[in-house]
Design a protein around this motif. Structure first.
Motif, PDB file in Angstrom:
ATOM      1  N   ALA A  68      10.151 -22.476  13.201  1.00 47.30           N
ATOM      2  CA  ALA A  68      11.544 -22.266  12.796  1.00 47.30           C
ATOM      3  C   ALA A  68      11.616 -21.504  11.477  1.00 47.30           C
ATOM      4  N   MET A  69      10.670 -21.756  10.593  1.00 53.12           N
ATOM      5  CA  MET A  69      10.633 -21.035   9.314  1.00 53.12           C
ATOM      6  C   MET A  69      10.306 -19.550   9.533  1.00 53.12           C
ATOM      7  N   VAL A  70       9.445 -19.276  10.497  1.00 51.86           N
ATOM      8  CA  VAL A  70       9.153 -17.879  10.842  1.00 51.86           C
ATOM      9  C   VAL A  70      10.422 -17.178  11.308  1.00 51.86           C
ATOM     10  N   VAL A  71      11.191 -17.845  12.137  1.00 59.90           N
ATOM     11  CA  VAL A  71      12.457 -17.277  12.620  1.00 59.90           C
ATOM     12  C   VAL A  71      13.412 -17.036  11.452  1.00 59.90           C
ATOM     13  N   ALA A  72      13.500 -17.995  10.535  1.00 64.33           N
ATOM     14  CA  ALA A  72      14.382 -17.854   9.372  1.00 64.33           C
ATOM     15  C   ALA A  72      13.932 -16.707   8.485  1.00 64.33           C
ATOM     16  N   TYR A  73      12.630 -16.573   8.306  1.00 65.08           N
ATOM     17  CA  TYR A  73      12.094 -15.452   7.507  1.00 65.08           C
ATOM     18  C   TYR A  73      12.504 -14.129   8.131  1.00 65.08           C
ATOM     19  N   LYS A  74      12.278 -13.981   9.428  1.00 61.76           N
ATOM     20  CA  LYS A  74      12.588 -12.721  10.104  1.00 61.76           C
ATOM     21  C   LYS A  74      14.071 -12.388  10.003  1.00 61.76           C
ATOM     22  N   ALA A  75      14.914 -13.394  10.151  1.00 63.06           N
ATOM     23  CA  ALA A  75      16.355 -13.158  10.062  1.00 63.06           C
ATOM     24  C   ALA A  75      16.737 -12.664   8.674  1.00 63.06           C
ATOM     25  N   THR A 127       0.826  -1.200   0.000  1.00 62.78           N
ATOM     26  CA  THR A 127       0.000   0.000   0.000  1.00 62.78           C
ATOM     27  C   THR A 127       0.863   1.254   0.000  1.00 62.78           C
ATOM     28  N   LEU A 128       1.722   1.391   1.003  1.00 59.17           N
ATOM     29  CA  LEU A 128       2.647   2.522   1.053  1.00 59.17           C
ATOM     30  C   LEU A 128       3.989   2.178   0.418  1.00 59.17           C
ATOM     31  N   VAL A 129       4.454   0.947   0.627  1.00 57.88           N
ATOM     32  CA  VAL A 129       5.766   0.547   0.106  1.00 57.88           C
ATOM     33  C   VAL A 129       5.660  -0.743  -0.686  1.00 57.88           C
ATOM     34  N   ASP A 130       6.528  -0.872  -1.682  1.00 56.46           N
ATOM     35  CA  ASP A 130       6.610  -2.095  -2.477  1.00 56.46           C
ATOM     36  C   ASP A 130       7.740  -2.947  -1.929  1.00 56.46           C
ATOM     37  N   SER A 131       7.408  -3.814  -1.009  1.00 52.01           N
ATOM     38  CA  SER A 131       8.404  -4.636  -0.311  1.00 52.01           C
ATOM     39  C   SER A 131       8.459  -6.056  -0.852  1.00 52.01           C
ATOM     40  N   GLN A 132       7.879  -6.293  -2.030  1.00 48.12           N
ATOM     41  CA  GLN A 132       7.750  -7.672  -2.478  1.00 48.12           C
ATOM     42  C   GLN A 132       9.090  -8.353  -2.718  1.00 48.12           C
ATOM     43  N   ALA A 133      10.104  -7.625  -3.156  1.00 49.99           N
ATOM     44  CA  ALA A 133      11.397  -8.270  -3.413  1.00 49.99           C
ATOM     45  C   ALA A 133      11.958  -8.879  -2.129  1.00 49.99           C
ATOM     46  N   ASP A 134      11.937  -8.113  -1.035  1.00 54.73           N
ATOM     47  CA  ASP A 134      12.445  -8.622   0.237  1.00 54.73           C
ATOM     48  C   ASP A 134      11.538  -9.707   0.800  1.00 54.73           C
ATOM     49  N   ILE A 135      10.231  -9.568   0.615  1.00 58.27           N
ATOM     50  CA  ILE A 135       9.296 -10.584   1.105  1.00 58.27           C
ATOM     51  C   ILE A 135       9.512 -11.911   0.384  1.00 58.27           C
ATOM     52  N   LEU A 136       9.610 -11.857  -0.935  1.00 55.51           N
ATOM     53  CA  LEU A 136       9.801 -13.085  -1.711  1.00 55.51           C
ATOM     54  C   LEU A 136      11.139 -13.745  -1.380  1.00 55.51           C
ATOM     55  N   ALA A 137      12.191 -12.938  -1.261  1.00 53.22           N
ATOM     56  CA  ALA A 137      13.512 -13.490  -0.942  1.00 53.22           C
ATOM     57  C   ALA A 137      13.519 -14.109   0.448  1.00 53.22           C
ATOM     58  N   SER A 138      12.852 -13.467   1.394  1.00 50.85           N
ATOM     59  CA  SER A 138      12.846 -13.978   2.763  1.00 50.85           C
ATOM     60  C   SER A 138      12.000 -15.234   2.884  1.00 50.85           C
ATOM     61  N   MET A 139      10.906 -15.305   2.135  1.00 51.45           N
ATOM     62  CA  MET A 139      10.112 -16.527   2.168  1.00 51.45           C
ATOM     63  C   MET A 139      10.880 -17.674   1.522  1.00 51.45           C
ATOM     64  N   ALA A 140      11.611 -17.375   0.470  1.00 50.93           N
ATOM     65  CA  ALA A 140      12.454 -18.407  -0.145  1.00 50.93           C
ATOM     66  C   ALA A 140      13.489 -18.917   0.849  1.00 50.93           C
ATOM     67  N   ALA A 141      14.082 -18.007   1.621  1.00 51.40           N
ATOM     68  CA  ALA A 141      15.068 -18.406   2.631  1.00 51.40           C
ATOM     69  C   ALA A 141      14.418 -19.261   3.714  1.00 51.40           C
ATOM     70  N   ALA A 142      13.193 -18.910   4.100  1.00 52.18           N
ATOM     71  CA  ALA A 142      12.499 -19.670   5.136  1.00 52.18           C
ATOM     72  C   ALA A 142      12.224 -21.098   4.682  1.00 52.18           C
ATOM     73  N   PHE A 143      11.738 -21.261   3.451  1.00 49.97           N
ATOM     74  CA  PHE A 143      11.440 -22.602   2.948  1.00 49.97           C
ATOM     75  C   PHE A 143      12.725 -23.394   2.711  1.00 49.97           C
ATOM     76  N   ALA A 144      13.756 -22.725   2.238  1.00 54.21           N
ATOM     77  CA  ALA A 144      15.034 -23.405   2.032  1.00 54.21           C
ATOM     78  C   ALA A 144      15.602 -23.917   3.356  1.00 54.21           C
ATOM     79  N   SER A 145      15.387 -23.150   4.431  1.00 59.71           N
ATOM     80  CA  SER A 145      15.911 -23.561   5.735  1.00 59.71           C
ATOM     81  C   SER A 145      15.291 -24.865   6.218  1.00 59.71           C
ATOM     82  N   ALA A 146      14.072 -25.162   5.722  1.00 58.50           N
ATOM     83  CA  ALA A 146      13.391 -26.394   6.102  1.00 58.50           C
ATOM     84  C   ALA A 146      13.484 -27.458   5.016  1.00 58.50           C
ATOM     85  N   GLY A 147      14.229 -27.160   3.950  1.00 54.71           N
ATOM     86  CA  GLY A 147      14.370 -28.115   2.857  1.00 54.71           C
ATOM     87  C   GLY A 147      13.102 -28.308   2.057  1.00 54.71           C
ATOM     88  N   LEU A 148      12.278 -27.264   1.977  1.00 52.19           N
ATOM     89  CA  LEU A 148      10.994 -27.356   1.293  1.00 52.19           C
ATOM     90  C   LEU A 148      11.008 -26.576  -0.015  1.00 52.19           C
TER      91      LEU A 148
END
Length: 221
Positions: free
Chosen positions: A66-73, A11-32
């Motif tokens: 654990a994936m939530v923690v990885a996303y936040k990091a 709405t105010l900011v276009d944060s999709q690049a960081d969101i997509l990258a962080s979700m990818a990191a979260a799933f990768a951390s769990a081998g998914l």
């Protein structure tokens, strides 16, 4: 006095690049396998544990945590590295905020699925702290579309629901606003398509259309 409550991501900011990258990191951390970009953008606005449960419903709760923690990091690292460039303001956003803030009859607030740490970092990178009278985040409330964040904004400001409106890019924002008894303006430049914004009281294509939309909402135009 009128209250205008803004969502943040999409709405105010276009944060999709960081969101997509962080979700990818979260799933990768769990081998998914990483969900599609559309699937990830579809849950933007939900509190992170709720979003993770929707994207990985068959994964046990401990792994989701654990994936939530990885996303936040990942997200915090990207925010630190990229600053405002990682979540740029949409065209016209700052001008619209400053114009509304200058109106003595309008108070601004934020209701976001971001954490307090994430919102503070965003405010600092863009210099937005002084524009909002109050802000509420996912740390302290149930996930959207529960109305708790909007109701808290109303309590903080003492403004009646009839004099308030929420502006957001997802169906969760619109449903949250309506559940709290306020009108909702949907924005088309964010992460949900028109079909998911159908319940909005007004839809706009750019911040240039915001003043007219607010006038329509409040019966002034």
């Amino acid at each position: 006095m009128r209250l205008v409550i803004f969502d943040v991501d999409g709405t105010l900011v276009d944060s999709q690049a960081d969101i997509l990258a962080s979700m990818a990191a979260a799933f990768a951390s769990a081998g998914l396998t990483v969900p599609s970009d559309d699937a990830v953008k579809g849950i933007v606005g939900l509190s992170l544990p709720v979003a993770m449960a929707q994207l990985a419903p068959l994964v046990e709760a401990a792994t989701q945590d654990a994936m939530v923690v990885a996303y936040k990091a990942s997200y915090n690292a990207l925010r630190t590295a990229n600053g405002e460039k990682g979540s740029p303001l949409y065209p016209g956003a700052r001008a619209a905020l400053e114009r509304l803030r200058a109106d003595p009859g309008v108070t601004l607030a934020v209701a976001t699925g971001k954490s307090r740490r994430g919102l503070n970092g965003l405010f600092e990178s863009h210099g937005l702290h002084d524009l909002f009278a109050t802000s509420h985040v996912a740390d302290d409330h149930p996930s959207k579309p529960d109305p708790a964040m909007v109701l808290a904004c109303l309590r903080d400001t003492g403004i009646a629901a009839a004099d308030a409106v929420i502006i957001g890019d997802t169906e969760f924002d619109i449903a949250m606003g309506h559940a709290a008894g306020i009108k909702a303006i949907g924005v088309r430049w964010g992460y949900h398509p028109d079909a998911r914004l159908a319940a909005a009281d007004v839809l706009i294509d750019s911040f240039d259309a915001l003043d007219a939309a607010l006038a329509e909402i409040w019966g002034q135009g």
